[in-house]
Scaffold this active site. Sequence first.
Site, mmCIF file in Angstrom:
data_model
loop_
_atom_site.group_PDB
_atom_site.id
_atom_site.type_symbol
_atom_site.label_atom_id
_atom_site.label_comp_id
_atom_site.label_asym_id
_atom_site.label_seq_id
_atom_site.Cartn_x
_atom_site.Cartn_y
_atom_site.Cartn_z
ATOM 1 N N THR A 23 0.891 -1.332 0.010
ATOM 2 C CA THR A 23 0.027 -0.099 0.031
ATOM 3 C C THR A 23 1.026 1.158 -0.088
ATOM 4 O O THR A 23 1.850 1.447 0.569
ATOM 5 C CB THR A 23 -0.992 -0.107 1.379
ATOM 6 O OG1 THR A 23 -1.734 -1.261 1.188
ATOM 7 C CG2 THR A 23 -1.822 1.404 1.331
ATOM 8 N N GLU B 247 -0.607 -5.276 5.915
ATOM 9 C CA GLU B 247 0.839 -5.772 5.110
ATOM 10 C C GLU B 247 1.880 -6.748 5.768
ATOM 11 O O GLU B 247 2.439 -7.610 5.183
ATOM 12 C CB GLU B 247 1.657 -4.434 5.182
ATOM 13 C CG GLU B 247 1.135 -3.118 4.283
ATOM 14 C CD GLU B 247 1.595 -1.657 4.389
ATOM 15 O OE1 GLU B 247 1.430 -1.027 3.773
ATOM 16 O OE2 GLU B 247 2.143 -1.409 5.573
ATOM 17 N N LYS C 225 14.615 7.113 2.065
ATOM 18 C CA LYS C 225 14.127 5.995 3.219
ATOM 19 C C LYS C 225 15.242 5.322 3.981
ATOM 20 O O LYS C 225 14.854 4.584 5.250
ATOM 21 C CB LYS C 225 13.188 5.048 2.567
ATOM 22 C CG LYS C 225 12.120 5.751 1.582
ATOM 23 C CD LYS C 225 10.894 6.440 2.608
ATOM 24 C CE LYS C 225 9.764 7.049 1.795
ATOM 25 N NZ LYS C 225 8.853 6.075 0.988
HETATM 26 C C1 5RP Z 1 1.504 2.000 4.383
HETATM 27 C C2 5RP Z 1 3.195 1.969 4.079
HETATM 28 C C3 5RP Z 1 3.774 2.439 3.131
HETATM 29 O O1 5RP Z 1 4.568 1.284 2.361
HETATM 30 C C4 5RP Z 1 4.562 3.485 3.222
HETATM 31 O O2 5RP Z 1 3.885 4.498 4.053
HETATM 32 C C5 5RP Z 1 5.557 4.267 2.349
HETATM 33 O O3 5RP Z 1 4.600 4.928 1.303
HETATM 34 P P1 5RP Z 1 4.738 5.539 0.186
HETATM 35 O O4 5RP Z 1 5.302 4.421 -0.770
HETATM 36 O O5 5RP Z 1 3.746 6.536 -0.353
HETATM 37 O O6 5RP Z 1 6.103 6.297 0.345
HETATM 38 O O7 5RP Z 1 3.369 1.263 5.014
HETATM 39 O O8 5RP Z 1 1.181 1.522 5.238
#
Ligand code: 5RP
Length: 222
Positions: free
Chosen positions: A32, A107, A125
């Site tokens: 997600t 997840e 990240k």
């Molecule tokens: C959702 C998540 C997403 O993987 C995380 O927030 C990263 O999001 P994005 O790809 O929009 O940076 O853990 O619950």
Amino acid sequence: MTQDELKQAVAKAAVDYIAPKLERSSIVGVGTGSTANFFIDFLAQYKDEFDGAVASSEATAERLKKHGIEVYDLNSVSEMEFYVDGADETNANLELIKGGGAALTREKIVAAVAKTFICIADGSKMVDILGDFPLPVEVIPMARSHVGREIVKLGGDPVYRDGVTTDNGNIIIDVHNLDISRPIQMEEKLNNIVGVVTNGLFARRPADLLLLGTSEGVKRIS
Ligand code: 5RP
């Protein structure tokens, strides 16, 4: 490159990695968030070459269906080779913080079933020590205050995520200033608080492969 371009690059790299390994009977686990959304859009080109997907959220299920990809209930799936998802933070051991999109519980469940967890993330990240990103914790609503007090005992500052209800009907507490120098131990301590459904540390089951988007290209880390 912009952050979105890096997210697109890693999403495409994940599809390029799994596509040759997909079989007609394959089920793909899908995460997600915005990076996962790019992955879904690239994956759709191969929709006739695998059976379907398991989604880690209602939003992901909807996007998969819009592309004509069959979405299965995880309980009807006995085997899953790949789970592909983004992250809010990763360290060099591929231990993650996830749950910025409040989908952490599903997840973690789908990641637990998959043989190979591929994390796709832009370079911002990657961190030395997890925890600058506030750690999301999914909590049964009636346990909110109790869990908050227990988190304070662990040294964290709990902040209720206002206006958010998870797909499972629960609330999210974001934990600031937590010492996550020992991610597995902290994941277990948080899991042991009564009323906690899941926490966003993916350390007991880290990713198996990280595709990290950098200005020099997509790095494969395992
Ligand atoms: C959702 C998540 C997403 O993987 C995380 O927030 C990263 O999001 P994005 O790809 O929009 O940076 O853990 O619950």
